[in-house]
Design a protein around this motif. Structure first.
Motif, PDB file in Angstrom:
ATOM      1  N   ALA A   4      13.694  -5.773 -17.841  1.00  0.00           N
ATOM      2  CA  ALA A   4      14.693  -4.894 -18.416  1.00  0.00           C
ATOM      3  C   ALA A   4      15.986  -4.979 -17.621  1.00  0.00           C
ATOM      4  O   ALA A   4      17.034  -4.612 -18.088  1.00  0.00           O
ATOM      5  CB  ALA A   4      14.172  -3.471 -18.431  1.00  0.00           C
ATOM      6  N   ASN A   5      15.896  -5.474 -16.400  1.00  0.00           N
ATOM      7  CA  ASN A   5      17.087  -5.515 -15.570  1.00  0.00           C
ATOM      8  C   ASN A   5      17.865  -6.801 -15.731  1.00  0.00           C
ATOM      9  O   ASN A   5      18.954  -6.944 -15.225  1.00  0.00           O
ATOM     10  CB  ASN A   5      16.705  -5.400 -14.094  1.00  0.00           C
ATOM     11  N   VAL A   6      17.258  -7.755 -16.354  1.00  0.00           N
ATOM     12  CA  VAL A   6      17.898  -9.060 -16.418  1.00  0.00           C
ATOM     13  C   VAL A   6      18.613  -9.207 -17.743  1.00  0.00           C
ATOM     14  O   VAL A   6      18.074  -8.910 -18.789  1.00  0.00           O
ATOM     15  CB  VAL A   6      16.837 -10.170 -16.282  1.00  0.00           C
ATOM     16  N   LYS A 189      17.242  -0.430  -4.701  1.00  0.00           N
ATOM     17  CA  LYS A 189      16.084  -1.170  -4.179  1.00  0.00           C
ATOM     18  C   LYS A 189      16.005  -2.570  -4.798  1.00  0.00           C
ATOM     19  O   LYS A 189      15.867  -3.569  -4.095  1.00  0.00           O
ATOM     20  CB  LYS A 189      14.772  -0.413  -4.490  1.00  0.00           C
ATOM     21  N   THR A 190      16.102  -2.606  -6.109  1.00  0.00           N
ATOM     22  CA  THR A 190      16.021  -3.888  -6.799  1.00  0.00           C
ATOM     23  C   THR A 190      17.190  -4.783  -6.393  1.00  0.00           C
ATOM     24  O   THR A 190      17.025  -5.976  -6.154  1.00  0.00           O
ATOM     25  CB  THR A 190      15.996  -3.649  -8.321  1.00  0.00           C
ATOM     26  N   HIS A 191      18.355  -4.172  -6.287  1.00  0.00           N
ATOM     27  CA  HIS A 191      19.538  -4.934  -5.869  1.00  0.00           C
ATOM     28  C   HIS A 191      19.267  -5.611  -4.517  1.00  0.00           C
ATOM     29  O   HIS A 191      19.509  -6.808  -4.355  1.00  0.00           O
ATOM     30  CB  HIS A 191      20.736  -3.975  -5.780  1.00  0.00           C
ATOM     31  N   ILE A 245       7.428  -7.702  -4.663  1.00  0.00           N
ATOM     32  CA  ILE A 245       6.875  -6.968  -5.804  1.00  0.00           C
ATOM     33  C   ILE A 245       7.626  -5.640  -5.911  1.00  0.00           C
ATOM     34  O   ILE A 245       7.654  -4.854  -4.970  1.00  0.00           O
ATOM     35  CB  ILE A 245       5.370  -6.685  -5.631  1.00  0.00           C
ATOM     36  N   ASP A 246       8.225  -5.437  -7.079  1.00  0.00           N
ATOM     37  CA  ASP A 246       9.087  -4.270  -7.279  1.00  0.00           C
ATOM     38  C   ASP A 246       8.337  -3.168  -8.038  1.00  0.00           C
ATOM     39  O   ASP A 246       7.427  -3.449  -8.812  1.00  0.00           O
ATOM     40  CB  ASP A 246      10.314  -4.711  -8.103  1.00  0.00           C
ATOM     41  N   ASP A 247       8.755  -1.936  -7.801  1.00  0.00           N
ATOM     42  CA  ASP A 247       8.221  -0.786  -8.541  1.00  0.00           C
ATOM     43  C   ASP A 247       6.706  -0.720  -8.510  1.00  0.00           C
ATOM     44  O   ASP A 247       6.045  -0.619  -9.553  1.00  0.00           O
ATOM     45  CB  ASP A 247       8.716  -0.807  -9.997  1.00  0.00           C
ATOM     46  N   ILE A 248       6.183  -0.745  -7.318  1.00  0.00           N
ATOM     47  CA  ILE A 248       4.742  -0.816  -7.177  1.00  0.00           C
ATOM     48  C   ILE A 248       4.060   0.478  -7.637  1.00  0.00           C
ATOM     49  O   ILE A 248       2.865   0.487  -7.940  1.00  0.00           O
ATOM     50  CB  ILE A 248       4.376  -1.202  -5.726  1.00  0.00           C
ATOM     51  N   ILE A 344      23.085   5.687  -8.889  1.00  0.00           N
ATOM     52  CA  ILE A 344      24.181   4.719  -8.934  1.00  0.00           C
ATOM     53  C   ILE A 344      24.226   3.986 -10.265  1.00  0.00           C
ATOM     54  O   ILE A 344      25.284   3.609 -10.746  1.00  0.00           O
ATOM     55  CB  ILE A 344      24.089   3.741  -7.753  1.00  0.00           C
ATOM     56  N   ARG A 345      23.074   3.845 -10.882  1.00  0.00           N
ATOM     57  CA  ARG A 345      23.067   3.171 -12.179  1.00  0.00           C
ATOM     58  C   ARG A 345      23.883   3.985 -13.179  1.00  0.00           C
ATOM     59  O   ARG A 345      24.649   3.444 -13.969  1.00  0.00           O
ATOM     60  CB  ARG A 345      21.635   2.997 -12.660  1.00  0.00           C
ATOM     61  N   GLU A 346      23.742   5.299 -13.131  1.00  0.00           N
ATOM     62  CA  GLU A 346      24.512   6.136 -14.051  1.00  0.00           C
ATOM     63  C   GLU A 346      25.989   6.116 -13.713  1.00  0.00           C
ATOM     64  O   GLU A 346      26.845   6.175 -14.593  1.00  0.00           O
ATOM     65  CB  GLU A 346      23.985   7.567 -14.017  1.00  0.00           C
TER      66      GLU A 346
END
Ligand code: ADP
Ligand code: MG
Length: 479
Positions: A4-6, A189-191, A245-248, A344-346
């Motif tokens: 969803a992030n890509v 985190k993902t960034h 591994i993201d969003d574990i 920050i996304r918002e």
């Protein structure tokens, strides 16, 4: 949810053959999409659907991903950060479940955009990493080209995480193993993980870096189980040098997947390979976690990312505006940073929206347009007024000391403002009279009641007081 992030550019893939079956399938998908839109409208309202969902085009369902296309990057970003979950959920309730939403940016309009403005942030194809592992196991990581160390702004809330991320990507050998980032949504985190991926690729081109969401790990593992081919699944990870591994938290309570993840981690950690994890909570706080996994995860460095403070929020906005090649007045940045404090996304979404508006309307970005364009967003963010706010504002307004709000002084010039503040506390907060009394220097609730009645009475006769109260109330609402 990496997927969803890509944002990918319009795919080269074309329907392999146009036969009756695929036409039927397409028609049925189109119906599903129309139905999704109408259900979504009930959830997010017709205006949001008109602005953000109608411009999207249904493309395909590929490997349980719902693929849509958007005319602009702004729109794709916005939908991705605001409506992805709802779209996915509603689609799943109508048609077969999809595990991610992918929004492609239509290449043609992206090119226009690049010509219109010298935009350093034009979409590029995400760089595939470590694709060669296993033919049918998609271990490739699509790193978002925007998520680099250069684009990561640091402040007190994230500097430790940032320093750890840099250390890990500079080092030949594994350090802080595993490195565990945690913090609420939209904190970066993902960034940071993608930034590590980019940096390692640049420094050590031979190293194989794999980034995936825990959700994708599970999905692929389950598929391997179903196809009775867990060997290739395990093999695929053997040659990985850095596994992220993201969003574990996604696999909390999912016992089998957790066991497999423990095996994978153990194998890598034993070989001195770097493992990096991100989650919303720390290992200690996460529920539904296998105890062995919990203890494994806590072995290395566990580092949190706190909510960004005002200064950092401002700085991030200023950078993003600059990256988009736009001039945004400082008071607009101040206003946005002040108003959108959660995530920050918002914050970025808000900025993108006002930029999109300015682009479409061909008008400059001003504080007034910002307020108008984002009014729905701010309503959701409206902070609750507290008694402390009321005391501060009222004391400031009447030019008395804040401590006098709580003091026992009975001088009219102090007692009256205090009554005004009590009145506002009753009117603007859900606090009970005894609690208001307590917060005004431990007064009795009858004193508060008296103050409320008194001000009510006076307002009828005293237009000046009545006007003062209106002004105070408005300035409190604007906080
Ligand atoms: P998380 O994974 O913690 O939910 P993300 O890494 O997806 O959050 O970040 C959300 C958005 O905010 C991304 O667009 C990201 O680029 C941006 N962002 C977060 N922190 C920073 C930062 N410190 N500097 C610049 N951008 C940031
Ligand atoms: Mg994330």
């Amino acid at each position: 949810m990496i997927d969803a992030n890509v944002i990918t550019e319009t795919s080269q893939e074309l329907p392999d053959s146009v036969n009756a079956d695929s036409l039927n399938q397409k028609a049925s998908y189109d119906r599903n999409w129309a139905e999704t839109i109408s259900l979504l409208e009930k959830e997010i309202g017709p205006a949001a659907v008109k602005n953000w969902i109608h411009p999207l085009v249904f493309i395909a369902v590929r490997e349980q991903r719902l693929v849509l296309s958007a005319p602009t990057r702004f729109l794709a970003d916005w939908v991705r950060s605001h409506y992805a979950d709802a779209v996915r959920r509603i689609w799943g309730s109508i048609a077969a479940p999809v595990f991610s939403l992918e929004i492609e940016v239509d290449a043609e309009s992206a090119t226009h955009k690049a010509q219109d403005q010298d935009n350093t942030d034009t979409p590029q194809a995400p760089a595939p990493v470590a694709q060669e592992n296993a033919a049918h196991l998609a271990l490739e990581s699509r790193l978002d080209p925007r998520f680099t160390f250069d684009n990561f702004v640091t402040g007190p809330s994230n500097e430790l995480a940032h320093a750890a991320a840099q250390r890990v990507s500079e080092s030949q050998d594994a350090v802080f193993n595993p490195l565990f980032f945690y913090g609420g949504v939209g904190r970066g985190k993902t960034h940071l993980m993608h930034a590590i991926g980019h940096d390692i690729q640049a420094r050590f081109p031979g190293r194989s870096v794999v980034y995936m969401s825990a959700e994708k790990f599970m999905y692929q593992f389950v598929r391997a189980l179903r196809e009775k081919d867990t060997m290739s699944f395990k093999d695929a990870f053997r040659t990985v040098d850095v596994l992220m591994i993201d969003d574990i938290q996604f696999i909390s309570g999912k016992t089998t997947t957790q066991q497999e993840l423990i095996h994978t981690f153990n194998a890598l950690l034993d070989q001195g390979k770097q493992v990096i994890i991100a989650a919303e909570k720390s290992p200690a706080e996460m529920e539904g976690l296998d105890e062995r996994l919990r203890s494994r995860l806590g072995w290395g460095l566990v580092v949190d990312i706190q909510p960004a403070d005002l200064k950092l929020r401002h700085e991030i906005l200023a950078r993003k505006a600059k990256a988009a090649g736009k001039t945004v007045p400082d008071n607009v940045l101040d206003y946005l940073a002040e108003k959108i404090a959660t995530n920050i996304r918002e914050l970025e979404g808000g900025l993108n929206r006002i930029l999109a508006h300015a682009d479409l309307m061909k008008c400059p970005v001003t504080l007034d347009t910002t307020k108008a364009v984002l009014s729905d967003l701010f309503r959701a963010h409206d902070r609750k007024v507290t008694i402390e706010d009321i005391q501060k504002k009222t004391a400031g307004f009447y030019d008395i000391k804040l401590s006098d709000m709580l003091s026992a002084r009975r001088l009219r010039s102090i007692a009256r403002p205090r009554q005004v503040a009590m009145y506002l506390a009753k009117k603007m907060t859900p606090t009970s009279l005894p609690e208001i009394g307590r917060q005004f220097g431990g007064r009795d609730h009858t004193t508060v009641m008296h103050a409320v009645r008194k001000i009510d009475e006076l307002m009828e006769k005293d237009p000046k007081l009545s006007a003062d109260l209106t002004r105070l109330e408005e300035s409190l609402k604007e906080l």
